[in-house]
Design an enzyme around this catalytic site. Structure first.
Site, PDB file in Angstrom:
ATOM      1  N   ARG A 113     -26.710  -3.722  16.159  1.00 52.49           N
ATOM      2  CA  ARG A 113     -26.526  -3.971  14.712  1.00 52.49           C
ATOM      3  C   ARG A 113     -26.572  -2.693  13.876  1.00 52.49           C
ATOM      4  NH1 ARG A 113     -30.263  -8.220  15.666  1.00 52.49           N
ATOM      5  NH2 ARG A 113     -29.199 -10.175  16.093  1.00 52.49           N
ATOM      6  N   LYS A 135     -14.729   2.766   6.192  1.00 53.64           N
ATOM      7  CA  LYS A 135     -13.946   1.680   6.795  1.00 53.64           C
ATOM      8  C   LYS A 135     -13.806   1.965   8.284  1.00 53.64           C
ATOM      9  CE  LYS A 135     -10.930  -0.271   3.271  1.00 53.64           C
ATOM     10  NZ  LYS A 135      -9.524  -0.500   2.902  1.00 53.64           N
ATOM     11  N   GLU A 177      -0.903  11.181   3.410  1.00 55.85           N
ATOM     12  CA  GLU A 177      -2.033  10.635   2.631  1.00 55.85           C
ATOM     13  C   GLU A 177      -2.334  11.540   1.433  1.00 55.85           C
ATOM     14  OE1 GLU A 177      -3.191   7.659   3.214  1.00 55.85           O
ATOM     15  OE2 GLU A 177      -3.024   7.255   5.370  1.00 55.85           O
ATOM     16  N   LYS A 216     -11.359  10.379  -3.289  1.00 57.10           N
ATOM     17  CA  LYS A 216     -11.676   9.174  -2.514  1.00 57.10           C
ATOM     18  C   LYS A 216     -13.147   8.780  -2.695  1.00 57.10           C
ATOM     19  CE  LYS A 216     -11.101   6.633   1.722  1.00 57.10           C
ATOM     20  NZ  LYS A 216     -10.573   6.538   3.070  1.00 57.10           N
ATOM     21  N   GLU A 226     -14.367  -2.948  -1.395  1.00 56.79           N
ATOM     22  CA  GLU A 226     -13.074  -3.452  -1.866  1.00 56.79           C
ATOM     23  C   GLU A 226     -13.222  -4.831  -2.505  1.00 56.79           C
ATOM     24  OE1 GLU A 226      -9.730  -1.646   0.498  1.00 56.79           O
ATOM     25  OE2 GLU A 226      -9.228  -3.755   0.691  1.00 56.79           O
ATOM     26  N   ARG A 231     -10.678  -0.208  -5.067  1.00 57.03           N
ATOM     27  CA  ARG A 231     -10.424   0.534  -3.826  1.00 57.03           C
ATOM     28  C   ARG A 231      -9.044   0.239  -3.236  1.00 57.03           C
ATOM     29  NH1 ARG A 231     -14.581   1.821   1.194  1.00 57.03           N
ATOM     30  NH2 ARG A 231     -13.034   2.939   2.403  1.00 57.03           N
ATOM     31  N   ASN A 235      -4.406   1.862  -0.961  1.00 52.73           N
ATOM     32  CA  ASN A 235      -3.372   1.267  -0.104  1.00 52.73           C
ATOM     33  C   ASN A 235      -1.965   1.495  -0.628  1.00 52.73           C
ATOM     34  OD1 ASN A 235      -4.792  -0.112   2.055  1.00 52.73           O
ATOM     35  ND2 ASN A 235      -5.767  -1.232   0.403  1.00 52.73           N
ATOM     36  N   HIS A 238       1.089   1.524   1.585  1.00 52.56           N
ATOM     37  CA  HIS A 238       0.664   1.019   2.886  1.00 52.56           C
ATOM     38  C   HIS A 238       1.193  -0.375   3.228  1.00 52.56           C
ATOM     39  CE1 HIS A 238      -1.937   4.488   2.931  1.00 52.56           C
ATOM     40  NE2 HIS A 238      -2.421   4.176   4.122  1.00 52.56           N
ATOM     41  N   HIS A 242       2.586   0.074   6.681  1.00 54.23           N
ATOM     42  CA  HIS A 242       2.020  -0.640   7.838  1.00 54.23           C
ATOM     43  C   HIS A 242       3.054  -1.573   8.466  1.00 54.23           C
ATOM     44  CE1 HIS A 242      -2.544  -0.204   6.808  1.00 54.23           C
ATOM     45  NE2 HIS A 242      -2.086   0.818   7.505  1.00 54.23           N
ATOM     46  N   HIS A 253       1.432   7.576  11.259  1.00 55.61           N
ATOM     47  CA  HIS A 253       0.965   6.721  10.168  1.00 55.61           C
ATOM     48  C   HIS A 253       1.338   7.335   8.800  1.00 55.61           C
ATOM     49  CE1 HIS A 253      -1.758   4.158   7.875  1.00 55.61           C
ATOM     50  NE2 HIS A 253      -2.263   5.252   7.326  1.00 55.61           N
TER      51      HIS A 253
HETATM   52  N1  LIG Z   1     -10.752   4.244   7.903  1.00 52.93           N
HETATM   53  C1  LIG Z   1      -9.918   4.577   6.956  1.00 52.93           C
HETATM   54  O1  LIG Z   1     -10.255   4.563   5.763  1.00 52.93           O
HETATM   55  C2  LIG Z   1      -8.532   5.007   7.328  1.00 52.93           C
HETATM   56  C3  LIG Z   1      -7.712   5.637   6.386  1.00 52.93           C
HETATM   57  C4  LIG Z   1      -6.444   6.108   6.798  1.00 52.93           C
HETATM   58  C5  LIG Z   1      -6.052   5.943   8.119  1.00 52.93           C
HETATM   59  N2  LIG Z   1      -6.878   5.323   9.002  1.00 52.93           N
HETATM   60  C6  LIG Z   1      -6.494   5.157  10.414  1.00 52.93           C
HETATM   61  O2  LIG Z   1      -6.364   6.449  10.983  1.00 52.93           O
HETATM   62  C7  LIG Z   1      -5.457   6.367  12.085  1.00 52.93           C
HETATM   63  C8  LIG Z   1      -4.520   7.550  12.054  1.00 52.93           C
HETATM   64  O3  LIG Z   1      -5.290   8.721  12.187  1.00 52.93           O
HETATM   65  P1  LIG Z   1      -4.658  10.068  12.792  1.00 52.93           P
HETATM   66  O4  LIG Z   1      -3.361  10.327  12.149  1.00 52.93           O
HETATM   67  O5  LIG Z   1      -5.725  11.100  12.732  1.00 52.93           O
HETATM   68  O6  LIG Z   1      -4.308   9.621  14.292  1.00 52.93           O
HETATM   69  P2  LIG Z   1      -4.932   9.945  15.735  1.00 52.93           P
HETATM   70  O7  LIG Z   1      -6.390   9.791  15.722  1.00 52.93           O
HETATM   71  O8  LIG Z   1      -4.154   9.140  16.708  1.00 52.93           O
HETATM   72  O9  LIG Z   1      -4.583  11.489  15.935  1.00 52.93           O
HETATM   73  C9  LIG Z   1      -3.243  11.884  16.003  1.00 52.93           C
HETATM   74  C10 LIG Z   1      -2.965  12.701  17.264  1.00 52.93           C
HETATM   75  O10 LIG Z   1      -3.535  13.992  17.127  1.00 52.93           O
HETATM   76  C11 LIG Z   1      -4.328  14.307  18.271  1.00 52.93           C
HETATM   77  N3  LIG Z   1      -5.364  15.235  17.800  1.00 52.93           N
HETATM   78  C12 LIG Z   1      -6.496  14.941  17.126  1.00 52.93           C
HETATM   79  N4  LIG Z   1      -7.105  16.073  16.764  1.00 52.93           N
HETATM   80  C13 LIG Z   1      -6.368  17.108  17.222  1.00 52.93           C
HETATM   81  C14 LIG Z   1      -6.484  18.519  17.143  1.00 52.93           C
HETATM   82  N5  LIG Z   1      -7.468  19.109  16.473  1.00 52.93           N
HETATM   83  N6  LIG Z   1      -5.524  19.281  17.735  1.00 52.93           N
HETATM   84  C15 LIG Z   1      -4.470  18.697  18.380  1.00 52.93           C
HETATM   85  N7  LIG Z   1      -4.299  17.362  18.470  1.00 52.93           N
HETATM   86  C16 LIG Z   1      -5.243  16.573  17.892  1.00 52.93           C
HETATM   87  C17 LIG Z   1      -4.797  12.982  18.773  1.00 52.93           C
HETATM   88  O11 LIG Z   1      -5.134  13.039  20.126  1.00 52.93           O
HETATM   89  C18 LIG Z   1      -3.577  12.104  18.527  1.00 52.93           C
HETATM   90  O12 LIG Z   1      -2.654  12.264  19.570  1.00 52.93           O
HETATM   91  C19 LIG Z   1      -4.751   5.024  11.976  1.00 52.93           C
HETATM   92  O13 LIG Z   1      -5.261   4.168  12.962  1.00 52.93           O
HETATM   93  C20 LIG Z   1      -5.139   4.517  10.596  1.00 52.93           C
HETATM   94  O14 LIG Z   1      -5.213   3.111  10.524  1.00 52.93           O
HETATM   95  C21 LIG Z   1      -8.098   4.868   8.640  1.00 52.93           C
HETATM   96 ZN   LIG Z   2      -3.387   5.389   5.514  1.00 55.03          ZN
END
Ligand SMILES: NC(=O)c1ccc[n+]([C@@H]2O[C@H](COP(=O)([O-])OP(=O)(O)OC[C@H]3O[C@@H](n4cnc5c(N)ncnc54)[C@H](O)[C@@H]3O)[C@@H](O)[C@H]2O)c1
Ligand SMILES: [Zn+2]
Length: 351
Positions: A113, A135, A177, A216, A226, A231, A235, A238, A242, A253
């Site tokens: 938990r 999130k 973003e 943010k 949210e 908040r 989006n 998005h 999405h 993304h």
């Molecule tokens: N929680 C939130 O508020 C929130 C907000 C926006 C996006 N997201 C989520 O984030 C995700 C996208 O994140 P992302 O774009 O970081 O994707 P990701 O985590 O898949 O990373 C992208 C790629 O970069 C590689 N990588 C990571 N760090 C690296 C580095 N330093 N050097 C070389 N390669 C590296 C990873 O292995 C991967 O192949 C989605 O799932 C999305 O839904 C969440």
């Molecule tokens: Zn996003």
């Protein structure tokens, strides 16, 4: 180095941005049982650094990529946490992009938990957006972020050292973003517009990232879970982004968010929510990162995914955040059929 405080009710946290942030993380973790969650790419690149800087830590390495943001990976993290005999005061360290941050965050939220959590984001997207705000989620049955929790990290450490190994495509993803934040926040917009030639320059990106985090944090403090609707502005782009991501899944993304914002600026203009001039300004910012908006032969099929969006509250209607004027936005709801017609703007020739 900049420290940005996030005064959230469930747990106040802070974000440390800049060179030296990793050292700060190591100091913060002194004496704690540390469990690092990372992905195969980050592990390959930073294996030596991890062995040198976190010699005592357990490391859980997951396959990289959004398609592994699922229950299998979540349960693998939980199994390894149990195997490492973590207790509630052990610290889970999410070391990776947004995928790792979201999954490790969810594992930390549900294990006993709630265990301690810190984020060390390694992609630009994670540094400017996903690591901040609490999130956490996995995708489930084709719906993005379907199963999740709000769970604030104690600290976030954004060190630009990790950006040096990021492929250009991932920088572009983070810029998606950043442009979204620029549409929401006049201060970030001014920085982007005045420095548009420096968008791929790491020194500038570091300043820009801290500004995005400031914005943010300000939103998340006022609407952590949210509930007031504020908040939801994060989006922007998005709903369509999405939907296209689920339909095609080939781009990053952030690129889908840019394409989503492009279409939603067209919708805002056509529905009379914003002026043509303002919509053009938004599209000009999008083009700084994505000079050509790609076409999608089957774009209208994205409707089925837009109908699953978590913002929707009534059946057969699609909800989205539309830009209104500088620093202003509104939640807007369209009947599915009309939104489907707008999606067709993405079919046909490249723009
Ligand atoms: N929680 C939130 O508020 C929130 C907000 C926006 C996006 N997201 C989520 O984030 C995700 C996208 O994140 P992302 O774009 O970081 O994707 P990701 O985590 O898949 O990373 C992208 C790629 O970069 C590689 N990588 C990571 N760090 C690296 C580095 N330093 N050097 C070389 N390669 C590296 C990873 O292995 C991967 O192949 C989605 O799932 C999305 O839904 C969440
Ligand atoms: Zn996003």
């Amino acid at each position: 180095m900049k420290i940005i405080r996030v005064h959230t009710k469930s747990r106040p946290s802070s974000v440390c941005c800049g060179a030296g942030a990793l050292d700060e993380a190591i100091n913060f973790l002194q004496g704690a049982q540390v469990f690092i969650v990372t992905d195969s790419n980050v592990f390959r690149l930073y294996q030596t650094l991890l062995a040198e800087r976190f010699p005592q830590a357990s490391v859980c390495v997951l396959p990289a990529g959004e398609r592994h943001k699922n229950r299998r990976s979540l349960f693998r993290i939980l199994d390894e946490m149990l195997g490492a005999q973590l207790h509630r005061s052990s610290v889970v360290v999410a070391l990776g992009g947004g995928v790792i941050g979201d999954m490790a965050g969810l594992a930390a939220a549900v294990y006993m938990r709630g265990t301690r959590l810190i984020q060390i984001p390694t992609t630009l997207l994670a540094q400017v957006d996903s690591s901040v705000g609490g999130k956490t989620a996995i995708d489930y049955r084709g719906v993005k972020n379907m199963v999740g929790a709000f769970y604030q990290p104690e600290r976030v450490f954004c060190d630009p050292l990790f950006l040096q190994t990021l492929p250009n495509r991932e920088i572009r993803c983070g810029l998606g973003e950043i442009i979204k934040t620029a549409v929401l926040d006049p201060q970030v917009k001014d920085l982007v517009v005045q420095n548009f030639t420096r968008l791929f320059d790491f020194a500038f990106l570091q300043d820009l990232a801290a500004e995005c985090v400031r914005f943010k944090a300000h939103i998340v403090e006022r609407d952590e879970t949210e509930t007031s609707g504020l908040r939801k502005c994060l989006n922007l782009g998005h709903t369509t982004g999405h939907a296209l991501e689920l339909l095609c899944g080939r781009r990053s993304h952030g690129e889908y968010v840019l394409i989503g914002m492009w279409l939603e600026s067209k919708i805002a203009e056509a529905e009379g929510v914003c002026s043509r001039e303002y919509a053009e300004q938004i599209r000009a910012m999008i083009r700084l990162v994505l000079p050509r908006i790609p076409c999608f032969a089957n774009a209208a099929e994205g409707l089925q995914f837009a109908l699953l969006d978590k913002k929707n509250t009534s059946q057969g209607m699609v909800s989205m955040i539309l830009p209104k004027a500088e620093g202003e936005y509104v939640e807007y709801v369209l009947p599915a059929e009309r939104y489907g017609e707008y999606l067709k703007l993405l079919e046909g020739e490249q723009r």
